[in-house]
Write a protein that holds these residues in place. Structure first.
Motif, PDB file in Angstrom:
ATOM      1  N   ALA A 175      13.574  -2.260  37.795  1.00  0.00           N
ATOM      2  CA  ALA A 175      13.116  -1.115  37.134  1.00  0.00           C
ATOM      3  C   ALA A 175      13.364   0.114  38.469  1.00  0.00           C
ATOM      4  N   SER A 179      15.923   3.013  39.146  1.00  0.00           N
ATOM      5  CA  SER A 179      15.262   4.239  38.995  1.00  0.00           C
ATOM      6  C   SER A 179      14.712   4.833  37.795  1.00  0.00           C
ATOM      7  N   VAL A 180      14.259   3.715  37.105  1.00  0.00           N
ATOM      8  CA  VAL A 180      13.516   4.340  35.744  1.00  0.00           C
ATOM      9  C   VAL A 180      11.904   3.861  35.700  1.00  0.00           C
ATOM     10  N   ASP A 181      11.322   4.297  34.869  1.00  0.00           N
ATOM     11  CA  ASP A 181      10.054   3.989  34.651  1.00  0.00           C
ATOM     12  C   ASP A 181      10.017   2.449  33.985  1.00  0.00           C
TER      13      ASP A 181
END
Lengths: 210, 210
Positions: A175, A179-181
């Motif tokens: 993640a 670059s994401v939650d």
DNA sequence: ATACATTCGTTGCAATTGCAACAGACAATT
DNA sequence: AATTGTCTGTTGCAATTGCAACGAATGTAT
């Protein structure tokens, strides 16, 4: 020599000759140890023998992110990264690691045949960095988590040449790399399972129909 | 020679000698013309004399995106990009352009002094590619549009060495490069103006307090 | 001069995403 | 055996973002 080895395009004979150059210092690192800092004067090179290492960046506002990861056989070093004016970069052990260090000079100047094979290896290393960067840009360019995930998975499929594989890093770290939650990524992963595009158990992925 | 020129670290004398190598073919392109395709056998190199060119990528599912842009003095060519297995890459004129083409061999082998200065130039070009890639990754890694925008603007400030500058591409193309929706980017830009972080008129930006 | 295309700037609305918080599984350490 | 820490998996909710659409402004071709 597989197509992603830094010794690709090098003959067996040349490789035997170069082994002498590669008898560098071996070191062990435990998970989370810092393996190398990208300081100005750093001219050493590391090759991963065991484990996985991260290239991490710290931006001006203090946020860190996983820029790249190095699996067995991968090479890292400040010399193969550009000047880092804005961000700080360093290499950290994602898990217990065994790394061989040697100096740039040693790789490049230890035998007589200075240009031919050494140039090839250097070129391979630099092109690997570039290829991985373009791959990362391609992934991050996707606007949705679904897009990022499936683009990443397609790259790994190509790399492992199989529809079934283990993602080399933890899902939390993936993640970060995408670059994401994390929780949003897990949600999307489950949706993709529900839609029968992939099957997944932890970090073991099987592509059904992407 | 400024620090971003591909001729940095090259002495005046060496540069004069190399000018001979650089007397390549000049061509003009009109906006949207395709300047170069990254096909397998393509070994030519382009330098931008006037205008701006884009490096565009077409992914498997047909979406295109701006990966990089080349301003005056920048160099592009398949040789400085990695193998493009998954995506197709090509160079397109963002506006009317003047490009000088020459072959890789010509740059590298035209004079006697094969190693020293030619190696430096090659290294400069490759490191430029890497630096720009890392910059792009750094920008795309930001989770919010605000983060992407301000990181981009900070890089340009460093590049132009000024708090006031013109963004080299249109705002529409900037949104593409940042991989965000154009209207959402405009909205964020206006918020940043309202909060007095920057002032902006079209693509002319002045940093007040980032 | 007129028609045409592109870019800029804006808005309402729906969908996606990030954040915070929690519980369970597992491994390592004491 | 108990404790600590990390990773996985889940959910509600608020905030952000993308999408679609529109008009104004600007530049380009006919």
């Amino acid at each position: 020599m597989n197509r992603y080895s830094i010794f690709r395009h090098i003959t067996e004979k040349e490789f035997e000759e170069m082994k002498v150059c590669l008898s560098g210092e071996q070191k062990h690192f435990r998970k989370n140890d810092i393996i190398m800092r990208h300081t100005d004067d750093n001219s050493s090179i590391g090759i991963v023998n065991k484990g996985i290492a991260f290239l991490l960046s710290i931006s001006e506002n203090g946020e860190t992110g996983i820029i790249d990861y190095y699996e067995k056989g991968a090479v890292f070093g400040k010399l193969f990264s550009p000047d880092c004016d804005v961000n700080l970069y360093y290499i950290q052990a994602a898990e217990n690691c065994e790394i061989t260090f040697f100096s740039y000079d040693r790789l490049m100047n230890c035998c007589e045949d200075e240009c031919a094979k050494h140039k090839k290896v250097l070129n391979n290393i630099v092109m690997d960095s570039l290829r991985k960067s373009l791959m990362h840009i391609d992934i991050l360019s996707c606007r949705s988590i679904r897009g990022k995930l499936s683009t990443y998975i397609r790259y790994i499929r190509q790399q492992k040449d199989s529809d079934e594989f283990e993602i080399p890093v933890s899902l939390s770290d993936l993640a970060d790399y995408l670059s994401v939650d994390r929780s949003a990524m897990m949600r999307e992963l489950r949706k993709m399972k529900d839609e029968n595009l992939i099957s997944a158990k932890g970090s073991r992925i099987t592509i059904i129909d992407l």
